[in-house]
Design an enzyme around this catalytic site. Structure first.
Site, PDB file in Angstrom:
ATOM      1  N   CYS A 162       0.778  -1.254  -0.097  1.00 36.10           N
ATOM      2  CA  CYS A 162       0.015  -0.077   0.092  1.00 36.10           C
ATOM      3  C   CYS A 162       0.917   1.395  -0.237  1.00 36.10           C
ATOM      4  CB  CYS A 162      -0.809  -0.076   1.204  1.00 36.10           C
ATOM      5  SG  CYS A 162      -2.000   1.582   1.439  1.00 36.10           S
ATOM      6  N   LEU A 163       0.575   2.222  -0.763  1.00 33.55           N
ATOM      7  CA  LEU A 163       1.072   3.401  -0.834  1.00 33.55           C
ATOM      8  C   LEU A 163       1.377   4.003   0.642  1.00 33.55           C
ATOM      9  CD1 LEU A 163      -0.061   4.836  -4.386  1.00 33.55           C
ATOM     10  CD2 LEU A 163       2.260   3.877  -3.599  1.00 33.55           C
ATOM     11  N   HIS A 220      -9.120  -3.421  -2.164  1.00 36.76           N
ATOM     12  CA  HIS A 220      -8.136  -2.280  -1.586  1.00 36.76           C
ATOM     13  C   HIS A 220      -8.661  -1.112  -1.692  1.00 36.76           C
ATOM     14  CE1 HIS A 220      -3.960  -1.765  -0.501  1.00 36.76           C
ATOM     15  NE2 HIS A 220      -4.210  -0.450  -0.825  1.00 36.76           N
ATOM     16  N   GLU A 221      -9.197  -0.304  -2.565  1.00 41.19           N
ATOM     17  CA  GLU A 221      -9.410   0.999  -2.567  1.00 41.19           C
ATOM     18  C   GLU A 221     -10.783   1.014  -1.780  1.00 41.19           C
ATOM     19  OE1 GLU A 221      -7.058   2.772  -3.521  1.00 41.19           O
ATOM     20  OE2 GLU A 221      -5.900   1.292  -4.271  1.00 41.19           O
ATOM     21  N   HIS A 277     -10.176   1.387   1.752  1.00 41.25           N
ATOM     22  CA  HIS A 277      -9.668   2.729   1.881  1.00 41.25           C
ATOM     23  C   HIS A 277     -10.893   3.674   2.129  1.00 41.25           C
ATOM     24  CE1 HIS A 277      -5.389   2.686   1.825  1.00 41.25           C
ATOM     25  NE2 HIS A 277      -5.225   2.293   1.078  1.00 41.25           N
TER      26      HIS A 277
END
Length: 163
Positions: free
Chosen positions: A89-90, A131-132, A135
């Site tokens: 993850c960034l 994943h997004e 978030h």
């Protein structure tokens, strides 16, 4: 064109549930452009608005050169048995852990014109969609790890030079 800085694990915006986009205006158009500019950098599969400090339901994606965005995405379907999938993850730089993800996922949202957008796929796209949307629900992938792996990951976070 603006590449925005990525917020790091520990930033409260990453823990908050993002608000829906209520109205398409110049601010939302600028946000989408920033999300697209930010995801275009090499090695990036997706960027959610909270990762650039904006608590609204929007993300961009960059899967095999296919770059796009979706507003108000909702994960409406997953299928198959969750598989441990290597994930980073960034917002948690330098860490990489097997994370249980469904092999197929579908997201429905809208574009800047209010038209329905359907993103559906397998593999990396399915992983990115999960994943997004996590978030946007205030969740970082570390929360999906099994307890022992999560302990290791949290130790790595505490020992990192960015935390």
């Amino acid at each position: 064109m603006t590449v925005r800085a990525i917020r790091l694990f520990g930033d409260p915006v990453l823990r908050a549930v993002a608000s829906p986009v209520e109205q398409i205006d110049d601010g939302v158009r600028a946000l989408v452009q920033d999300l697209l500019d930010t995801v275009e950098l090499p090695g990036r599969a997706g960027v959610a608005a909270p990762q650039i400090g904006v608590g609204v339901r929007a993300f961009s994606y960059n899967i095999d050169g296919d770059i796009g965005y979706v507003l108000n995405p909702e994960l409406v379907e997953v299928s198959g048995e969750p598989q441990p999938t290597g994930e980073g993850c960034l917002s948690v730089p330098g860490l990489w852990h097997d994370t249980p993800r469904y092999p197929h996922a579908k997201v429905i949202g809208m574009d800047l014109d209010g038209n329905e957008v359907v993103l559906e796929g397998d593999g990396l796209l399915a992983q990115a969609l999960q994943h997004e949307t996590d978030h946007l629900d205030g969740m970082v992938y570390l929360q999906r790890l099994d307890p022992e792996t999560r302990r290791v990951a949290m130790r790595q976070v505490r020992e990192s030079d960015w935390f």
